[in-house]
Motif scaffolding. Structure first.
Motif, PDB file in Angstrom:
ATOM      1  N   ASN A 250      25.467  50.112  39.816  1.00 20.63           N
ATOM      2  CA  ASN A 250      24.742  49.881  38.567  1.00 20.63           C
ATOM      3  C   ASN A 250      25.372  50.553  37.361  1.00 20.63           C
ATOM      4  O   ASN A 250      24.980  50.283  36.220  1.00 20.63           O
ATOM      5  CB  ASN A 250      23.289  50.342  38.718  1.00 20.63           C
ATOM      6  CG  ASN A 250      22.474  49.398  39.575  1.00 20.63           C
ATOM      7  OD1 ASN A 250      22.799  48.218  39.704  1.00 20.63           O
ATOM      8  ND2 ASN A 250      21.405  49.912  40.176  1.00 20.63           N
ATOM      9  N   GLY A 251      26.368  51.397  37.577  1.00 29.30           N
ATOM     10  CA  GLY A 251      27.059  51.986  36.443  1.00 29.30           C
ATOM     11  C   GLY A 251      27.723  50.950  35.557  1.00 29.30           C
ATOM     12  O   GLY A 251      27.922  51.178  34.358  1.00 29.30           O
ATOM     13  N   LEU A 252      28.047  49.785  36.123  1.00 28.57           N
ATOM     14  CA  LEU A 252      28.761  48.770  35.335  1.00 28.57           C
ATOM     15  C   LEU A 252      27.894  48.179  34.232  1.00 28.57           C
ATOM     16  O   LEU A 252      28.414  47.624  33.259  1.00 28.57           O
ATOM     17  CB  LEU A 252      29.315  47.667  36.227  1.00 28.57           C
ATOM     18  CG  LEU A 252      28.345  46.766  36.996  1.00 28.57           C
ATOM     19  CD1 LEU A 252      27.801  45.615  36.173  1.00 28.57           C
ATOM     20  CD2 LEU A 252      29.023  46.211  38.251  1.00 28.57           C
ATOM     21  N   TRP A 253      26.572  48.263  34.374  1.00 29.07           N
ATOM     22  CA  TRP A 253      25.705  47.669  33.353  1.00 29.07           C
ATOM     23  C   TRP A 253      25.805  48.415  32.022  1.00 29.07           C
ATOM     24  O   TRP A 253      25.396  47.893  30.985  1.00 29.07           O
ATOM     25  CB  TRP A 253      24.250  47.635  33.822  1.00 29.07           C
ATOM     26  CG  TRP A 253      24.059  46.934  35.135  1.00 29.07           C
ATOM     27  CD1 TRP A 253      23.627  47.482  36.305  1.00 29.07           C
ATOM     28  CD2 TRP A 253      24.306  45.543  35.434  1.00 29.07           C
ATOM     29  NE1 TRP A 253      23.587  46.531  37.301  1.00 29.07           N
ATOM     30  CE2 TRP A 253      24.003  45.339  36.804  1.00 29.07           C
ATOM     31  CE3 TRP A 253      24.762  44.459  34.673  1.00 29.07           C
ATOM     32  CZ2 TRP A 253      24.141  44.092  37.428  1.00 29.07           C
ATOM     33  CZ3 TRP A 253      24.890  43.214  35.299  1.00 29.07           C
ATOM     34  CH2 TRP A 253      24.582  43.039  36.649  1.00 29.07           C
ATOM     35  N   THR A 254      26.344  49.618  32.063  1.00 31.48           N
ATOM     36  CA  THR A 254      26.516  50.375  30.819  1.00 31.48           C
ATOM     37  C   THR A 254      27.957  50.815  30.587  1.00 31.48           C
ATOM     38  O   THR A 254      28.226  51.579  29.659  1.00 31.48           O
ATOM     39  CB  THR A 254      25.611  51.632  30.823  1.00 31.48           C
ATOM     40  OG1 THR A 254      25.864  52.405  32.007  1.00 31.48           O
ATOM     41  CG2 THR A 254      24.144  51.238  30.793  1.00 31.48           C
ATOM     42  N   ASP A 255      28.869  50.334  31.423  1.00 28.27           N
ATOM     43  CA  ASP A 255      30.278  50.731  31.296  1.00 28.27           C
ATOM     44  C   ASP A 255      31.163  49.505  31.484  1.00 28.27           C
ATOM     45  O   ASP A 255      31.388  49.052  32.605  1.00 28.27           O
ATOM     46  CB  ASP A 255      30.616  51.800  32.336  1.00 28.27           C
ATOM     47  CG  ASP A 255      32.018  52.383  32.144  1.00 28.27           C
ATOM     48  OD1 ASP A 255      32.830  51.785  31.416  1.00 28.27           O
ATOM     49  OD2 ASP A 255      32.302  53.431  32.749  1.00 28.27           O
ATOM     50  N   LEU A 256      31.670  48.992  30.383  1.00 25.92           N
ATOM     51  CA  LEU A 256      32.476  47.776  30.404  1.00 25.92           C
ATOM     52  C   LEU A 256      33.700  47.906  31.299  1.00 25.92           C
ATOM     53  O   LEU A 256      34.121  46.942  31.946  1.00 25.92           O
ATOM     54  CB  LEU A 256      32.916  47.453  28.971  1.00 25.92           C
ATOM     55  CG  LEU A 256      33.700  46.161  28.743  1.00 25.92           C
ATOM     56  CD1 LEU A 256      32.783  44.960  28.841  1.00 25.92           C
ATOM     57  CD2 LEU A 256      34.375  46.198  27.369  1.00 25.92           C
ATOM     58  N   SER A 257      34.266  49.110  31.381  1.00 33.41           N
ATOM     59  CA  SER A 257      35.508  49.291  32.128  1.00 33.41           C
ATOM     60  C   SER A 257      35.311  49.135  33.637  1.00 33.41           C
ATOM     61  O   SER A 257      36.286  49.014  34.377  1.00 33.41           O
ATOM     62  CB  SER A 257      36.111  50.663  31.828  1.00 33.41           C
ATOM     63  OG  SER A 257      35.339  51.695  32.405  1.00 33.41           O
ATOM     64  N   LEU A 258      34.057  49.127  34.098  1.00 35.89           N
ATOM     65  CA  LEU A 258      33.802  48.987  35.532  1.00 35.89           C
ATOM     66  C   LEU A 258      33.680  47.526  35.963  1.00 35.89           C
ATOM     67  O   LEU A 258      33.605  47.238  37.160  1.00 35.89           O
ATOM     68  CB  LEU A 258      32.520  49.744  35.917  1.00 35.89           C
ATOM     69  CG  LEU A 258      32.569  51.258  35.737  1.00 35.89           C
ATOM     70  CD1 LEU A 258      31.248  51.881  36.160  1.00 35.89           C
ATOM     71  CD2 LEU A 258      33.723  51.872  36.505  1.00 35.89           C
ATOM     72  N   LEU A 259      33.669  46.610  35.002  1.00 36.50           N
ATOM     73  CA  LEU A 259      33.620  45.200  35.351  1.00 36.50           C
ATOM     74  C   LEU A 259      34.928  44.773  36.008  1.00 36.50           C
ATOM     75  O   LEU A 259      35.979  45.357  35.746  1.00 36.50           O
ATOM     76  CB  LEU A 259      33.370  44.350  34.094  1.00 36.50           C
ATOM     77  CG  LEU A 259      31.963  44.444  33.508  1.00 36.50           C
ATOM     78  CD1 LEU A 259      31.929  43.830  32.118  1.00 36.50           C
ATOM     79  CD2 LEU A 259      30.953  43.751  34.408  1.00 36.50           C
ATOM     80  N   PRO A 260      34.886  43.760  36.872  1.00 24.67           N
ATOM     81  CA  PRO A 260      36.120  43.336  37.553  1.00 24.67           C
ATOM     82  C   PRO A 260      37.123  42.710  36.597  1.00 24.67           C
ATOM     83  O   PRO A 260      36.762  42.023  35.648  1.00 24.67           O
ATOM     84  CB  PRO A 260      35.617  42.318  38.588  1.00 24.67           C
ATOM     85  CG  PRO A 260      34.320  41.824  38.042  1.00 24.67           C
ATOM     86  CD  PRO A 260      33.714  42.990  37.323  1.00 24.67           C
ATOM     87  N   THR A 261      38.389  42.938  36.872  1.00 25.93           N
ATOM     88  CA  THR A 261      39.463  42.307  36.116  1.00 25.93           C
ATOM     89  C   THR A 261      39.710  40.908  36.673  1.00 25.93           C
ATOM     90  O   THR A 261      39.144  40.515  37.695  1.00 25.93           O
ATOM     91  CB  THR A 261      40.757  43.121  36.248  1.00 25.93           C
ATOM     92  OG1 THR A 261      41.176  43.090  37.625  1.00 25.93           O
ATOM     93  CG2 THR A 261      40.546  44.562  35.812  1.00 25.93           C
ATOM     94  N   ARG A 262      40.562  40.149  36.013  1.00 28.43           N
ATOM     95  CA  ARG A 262      40.891  38.809  36.506  1.00 28.43           C
ATOM     96  C   ARG A 262      41.485  38.880  37.912  1.00 28.43           C
ATOM     97  O   ARG A 262      41.186  38.056  38.774  1.00 28.43           O
ATOM     98  CB  ARG A 262      41.878  38.118  35.562  1.00 28.43           C
ATOM     99  CG  ARG A 262      41.299  37.745  34.215  1.00 28.43           C
ATOM    100  CD  ARG A 262      42.268  36.870  33.436  1.00 28.43           C
ATOM    101  NE  ARG A 262      41.750  36.551  32.112  1.00 28.43           N
ATOM    102  CZ  ARG A 262      42.034  37.212  31.001  1.00 28.43           C
ATOM    103  NH1 ARG A 262      42.836  38.257  31.068  1.00 28.43           N
ATOM    104  NH2 ARG A 262      41.525  36.858  29.845  1.00 28.43           N
ATOM    105  N   SER A 263      42.328  39.854  38.133  1.00 29.93           N
ATOM    106  CA  SER A 263      42.933  40.011  39.456  1.00 29.93           C
ATOM    107  C   SER A 263      41.879  40.327  40.512  1.00 29.93           C
ATOM    108  O   SER A 263      41.908  39.798  41.627  1.00 29.93           O
ATOM    109  CB  SER A 263      43.983  41.120  39.424  1.00 29.93           C
ATOM    110  OG  SER A 263      44.487  41.383  40.716  1.00 29.93           O
TER     111      SER A 263
END
Length: 288
Positions: A250-263
């Protein structure tokens, strides 16, 4: 404490209203426990006519564009206006098929931190959701999870503060949002019924001919090309949650850098490994 409100705006579907209320009363605490996310103080589900779905969905789309426009320099306005016209034009061409036949549920931004889910009885019948109460339960859970996501990201505003395009060019965001809701609805239905219930893998025999014909529409078929956001998204999210658990995920909901990359979209295991290692993406341009 979460208050639940189900509105039958058609005045014709009181039974569906009562059924959705009953499902929400049962699943709200289970969804909160499963996802480790909070829900808004008020959860609103609306039973609407296809025309209302089209009007309100279009308003939601223009709302995202307006929020994006407010974050960009004024000289970007002509280009943003073009994006809006193209997006609305594409939407209007298929809106009757989407709202009246294909879309089982749609959750949009509501006032303040709230969200609202629209259910169109005609579409529920065509898609086969009405063939089993289990499928309706899955749908309600799925949309309820979107309420929790929207509260966590303030309708993507948390991400947009760093990257305004997160409001429009969703990239991996859409895979994460839908994959997470799909993961959760499978986990919760497994707890409730002993096994997951999945309308996405149900037999075509429960779908109407109108539904199957709509899938063959050229524009709809073109929209469905490429990876399925639900299946691919669920694979992605499952790998990540198995690696780090729902709370750290759930950290990704407030941290853009934790979202998956294209790879990492192509290789879900790699995303889970990065989250487990506690490292941020070095390719934020691909993350959203």
């Amino acid at each position: 404490m979460t208050e639940v409100k189900v509105l039958d705006e058609t005045g014709k579907h009181g039974y569906l209203q009562e059924r959705v209320e009953s499902i929400l009363d049962e699943v709200v605490p289970v969804v909160r426990e499963t996802t480790r996310l909070e829900l808004p103080a008020l959860v609103v589900f609306r039973i609407v006519a296809p025309e209302t779905w089209q009007t309100d969905s279009e308003a939601d789309l223009t709302g995202f564009v307006s929020r994006f426009r407010a974050r960009r320099p004024r000289w970007h306005a002509p280009a943003i206006g073009l994006v809006e016209r193209v997006s609305l034009g594409r939407f209007r061409k298929v809106a009757p098929l989407l709202g009246g036949v294909l879309v089982m549920g749609a959750t949009t931004a509501g006032p303040a931190e709230q969200s609202q889910t629209m259910l169109v009885p005609e579409a529920l019948a065509h898609s086969g959701v009405f063939s089993s109460s289990h499928y309706l339960t899955q749908l309600v859970i799925h949309e309820l999870v979107h309420h929790a996501q929207n509260l966590a990201t303030l309708h993507r505003e948390v991400w947009a503060a760093e990257k305004p395009s997160a409001l429009l060019r969703a990239g991996s965001i859409k895979f994460v949002e839908e994959g997470h809701a799909y993961w959760a609805d499978q986990e919760v239905t497994r707890r409730l019924f002993g096994e997951p219930k999945d309308i996405h893998t149900s037999p075509a025999s429960i779908q109407s001919g109108v539904y199957q014909d709509a899938l063959k529409n050229k524009i709809i078929a073109r929209m469905r090309r490429g990876p399925d956001i639900y299946t691919k998204g669920r694979q992605l999210v499952t790998a990540a949650i198995e690696a780090v658990g729902p709370s750290l995920f759930n950290g990704l909901w407030t941290d853009l850098s934790l979202l998956p990359t294209r790879s990492e979209l192509k290789h879900p295991g790699r995303w889970g490994e990065r989250l487990a290692a506690g490292t941020s993406s070095t390719d934020q341009g691909a993350a959203a």
